[in-house]
Design an enzyme around this catalytic site. Sequence first.
Site, PDB file in Angstrom:
ATOM      1  N   ASN A 148       7.549  -9.782   7.265  1.00 35.76           N
ATOM      2  CA  ASN A 148       6.113  -9.480   7.322  1.00 35.76           C
ATOM      3  C   ASN A 148       5.481 -10.103   6.087  1.00 35.76           C
ATOM      4  O   ASN A 148       5.654  -9.597   4.974  1.00 35.76           O
ATOM      5  CB  ASN A 148       5.902  -7.963   7.350  1.00 35.76           C
ATOM      6  CG  ASN A 148       4.437  -7.588   7.207  1.00 35.76           C
ATOM      7  OD1 ASN A 148       3.557  -8.446   7.290  1.00 35.76           O
ATOM      8  ND2 ASN A 148       4.179  -6.316   6.983  1.00 35.76           N
ATOM      9  N   TRP A 149       4.755 -11.206   6.293  1.00 36.56           N
ATOM     10  CA  TRP A 149       4.201 -11.927   5.137  1.00 36.56           C
ATOM     11  C   TRP A 149       2.990 -11.239   4.543  1.00 36.56           C
ATOM     12  O   TRP A 149       2.519 -11.617   3.483  1.00 36.56           O
ATOM     13  CB  TRP A 149       3.809 -13.356   5.541  1.00 36.56           C
ATOM     14  CG  TRP A 149       4.934 -14.198   6.018  1.00 36.56           C
ATOM     15  CD1 TRP A 149       6.235 -13.809   6.257  1.00 36.56           C
ATOM     16  CD2 TRP A 149       4.877 -15.591   6.332  1.00 36.56           C
ATOM     17  NE1 TRP A 149       6.969 -14.878   6.701  1.00 36.56           N
ATOM     18  CE2 TRP A 149       6.163 -15.996   6.763  1.00 36.56           C
ATOM     19  CE3 TRP A 149       3.868 -16.547   6.297  1.00 36.56           C
ATOM     20  CZ2 TRP A 149       6.457 -17.291   7.143  1.00 36.56           C
ATOM     21  CZ3 TRP A 149       4.147 -17.845   6.683  1.00 36.56           C
ATOM     22  CH2 TRP A 149       5.444 -18.215   7.100  1.00 36.56           C
ATOM     23  N   LYS A 150       2.458 -10.248   5.271  1.00 34.82           N
ATOM     24  CA  LYS A 150       1.213  -9.599   4.823  1.00 34.82           C
ATOM     25  C   LYS A 150       0.169 -10.695   4.585  1.00 34.82           C
ATOM     26  O   LYS A 150       0.196 -11.710   5.275  1.00 34.82           O
ATOM     27  CB  LYS A 150       1.474  -8.735   3.588  1.00 34.82           C
ATOM     28  CG  LYS A 150       2.668  -7.805   3.838  1.00 34.82           C
ATOM     29  CD  LYS A 150       2.843  -6.721   2.829  1.00 34.82           C
ATOM     30  CE  LYS A 150       4.046  -5.870   3.244  1.00 34.82           C
ATOM     31  NZ  LYS A 150       4.227  -4.707   2.376  1.00 34.82           N
ATOM     32  N   HIS A 154       1.564  -0.332  10.767  1.00 32.33           N
ATOM     33  CA  HIS A 154       2.052  -0.535   9.393  1.00 32.33           C
ATOM     34  C   HIS A 154       1.310   0.418   8.454  1.00 32.33           C
ATOM     35  O   HIS A 154       0.120   0.666   8.629  1.00 32.33           O
ATOM     36  CB  HIS A 154       1.848  -1.989   8.960  1.00 32.33           C
ATOM     37  CG  HIS A 154       2.592  -2.307   7.703  1.00 32.33           C
ATOM     38  ND1 HIS A 154       2.122  -1.946   6.453  1.00 32.33           N
ATOM     39  CD2 HIS A 154       3.800  -2.879   7.499  1.00 32.33           C
ATOM     40  CE1 HIS A 154       3.013  -2.319   5.547  1.00 32.33           C
ATOM     41  NE2 HIS A 154       4.031  -2.878   6.145  1.00 32.33           N
ATOM     42  N   GLU A 165       0.134   0.080   5.630  1.00 30.28           N
ATOM     43  CA  GLU A 165      -1.056  -0.472   4.970  1.00 30.28           C
ATOM     44  C   GLU A 165      -2.260  -0.421   5.905  1.00 30.28           C
ATOM     45  O   GLU A 165      -3.386  -0.233   5.462  1.00 30.28           O
ATOM     46  CB  GLU A 165      -0.767  -1.906   4.496  1.00 30.28           C
ATOM     47  CG  GLU A 165       0.138  -1.888   3.265  1.00 30.28           C
ATOM     48  CD  GLU A 165       1.062  -3.082   3.117  1.00 30.28           C
ATOM     49  OE1 GLU A 165       0.824  -4.125   3.759  1.00 30.28           O
ATOM     50  OE2 GLU A 165       2.043  -2.967   2.354  1.00 30.28           O
ATOM     51  N   GLU A 174       9.685   2.660   7.421  1.00 32.85           N
ATOM     52  CA  GLU A 174       9.266   2.122   6.132  1.00 32.85           C
ATOM     53  C   GLU A 174       8.697   3.241   5.263  1.00 32.85           C
ATOM     54  O   GLU A 174       7.506   3.551   5.355  1.00 32.85           O
ATOM     55  CB  GLU A 174       8.183   1.050   6.332  1.00 32.85           C
ATOM     56  CG  GLU A 174       8.635  -0.152   7.135  1.00 32.85           C
ATOM     57  CD  GLU A 174       7.806  -1.393   6.785  1.00 32.85           C
ATOM     58  OE1 GLU A 174       8.422  -2.401   6.443  1.00 32.85           O
ATOM     59  OE2 GLU A 174       6.567  -1.325   6.828  1.00 32.85           O
ATOM     60  N   GLY A 215       7.028  -2.491  -1.561  1.00 30.98           N
ATOM     61  CA  GLY A 215       6.483  -3.261  -2.672  1.00 30.98           C
ATOM     62  C   GLY A 215       6.712  -2.641  -4.043  1.00 30.98           C
ATOM     63  O   GLY A 215       6.114  -3.060  -5.024  1.00 30.98           O
ATOM     64  N   SER A 218      11.176  -2.818   0.107  1.00 28.73           N
ATOM     65  CA  SER A 218      11.913  -3.450  -0.998  1.00 28.73           C
ATOM     66  C   SER A 218      13.309  -3.927  -0.604  1.00 28.73           C
ATOM     67  O   SER A 218      14.239  -3.865  -1.416  1.00 28.73           O
ATOM     68  CB  SER A 218      11.974  -2.518  -2.207  1.00 28.73           C
ATOM     69  OG  SER A 218      10.662  -2.244  -2.685  1.00 28.73           O
ATOM     70  N   GLY A 268       9.114  -7.548   3.453  1.00 28.07           N
ATOM     71  CA  GLY A 268       7.837  -8.056   2.962  1.00 28.07           C
ATOM     72  C   GLY A 268       8.050  -9.182   1.965  1.00 28.07           C
ATOM     73  O   GLY A 268       8.374 -10.305   2.330  1.00 28.07           O
ATOM     74  N   GLY A 269       7.908  -8.862   0.688  1.00 29.75           N
ATOM     75  CA  GLY A 269       7.944  -9.866  -0.385  1.00 29.75           C
ATOM     76  C   GLY A 269       9.100 -10.851  -0.300  1.00 29.75           C
ATOM     77  O   GLY A 269       8.913 -12.061  -0.497  1.00 29.75           O
TER      78      GLY A 269
END
Length: 248
Positions: free
Chosen positions: A9-11, A95, A97, A167, A173, A212, A233-234
Amino acid sequence: MRNKLVAGNWKMFGSRAMTRSLVAGLAAEFADGAPCEIAVCPPFPYLAEACRGAEETPVTVGAQDVSDQDEGAFTGQVSGAMLAEIGCRYAIVGHSERRSLNGEGDALVAAKFIAAQRHGLTPILCVGESLEEREAERTEEVVGRQVRAVLAAAGIEAFGRAVIAYEPIWAIGTGRTASPEQAQAVHAFIRGLLRAENANIADLIKVLYGGSVKSANAAEIFAMPDVDGGLVGGASLEVEGFASICRA
Ligand code: 13P
């Protein structure tokens, strides 16, 4: 036996050039076959580019969100039909967010889950508790509510064509992952909820862990019996790191 899925997930990160090189990089990395299913979820403007690059490779593409509506005066929204038309396979729904920053509640998340399936997309339903909720020992209550809301709206059969991602918000993150045992406990709880409705679907559904995930911790988390891969993610923004998570 469930095949593993690792989805990136590149956000709201990346660029057109990065999309091209990341998809090409993953395709080259796994040209001789991938150890698991691999998906990338770039921002909307780069989806078409990602779908083109992923053709005839082991890489599949997902969107980070989808409208609950099919068509109409819904400025800024993107329908499941549009995503399916350009070649997307997945759509992330719920998600944390989007739940917190965009005010999406369980009912809307359920409607998006159903809309994704209506257009042949596989929804990746995200659920997870906040740190405050975990510390108050409300994890199962919160995650249970999030899963049951979709179960009530979509029915158990719909989970035969869906993925769930656990999640925990406190792990997203933050560099702080759930321990393999913490992840396993919640994954088993989710599978148990579904098993009460349909044992076969509960055994087949992939439940991913997100929060993470890095190449250094992926193997131990993915080794847990109810963890079927990750939503990353990251660490999905760079070929080497993401590829090593896929190998884990
Ligand atoms: P990080 O891997 O950056 O913690 O993000 C997890 C996530 O939210 C994936 O959807």
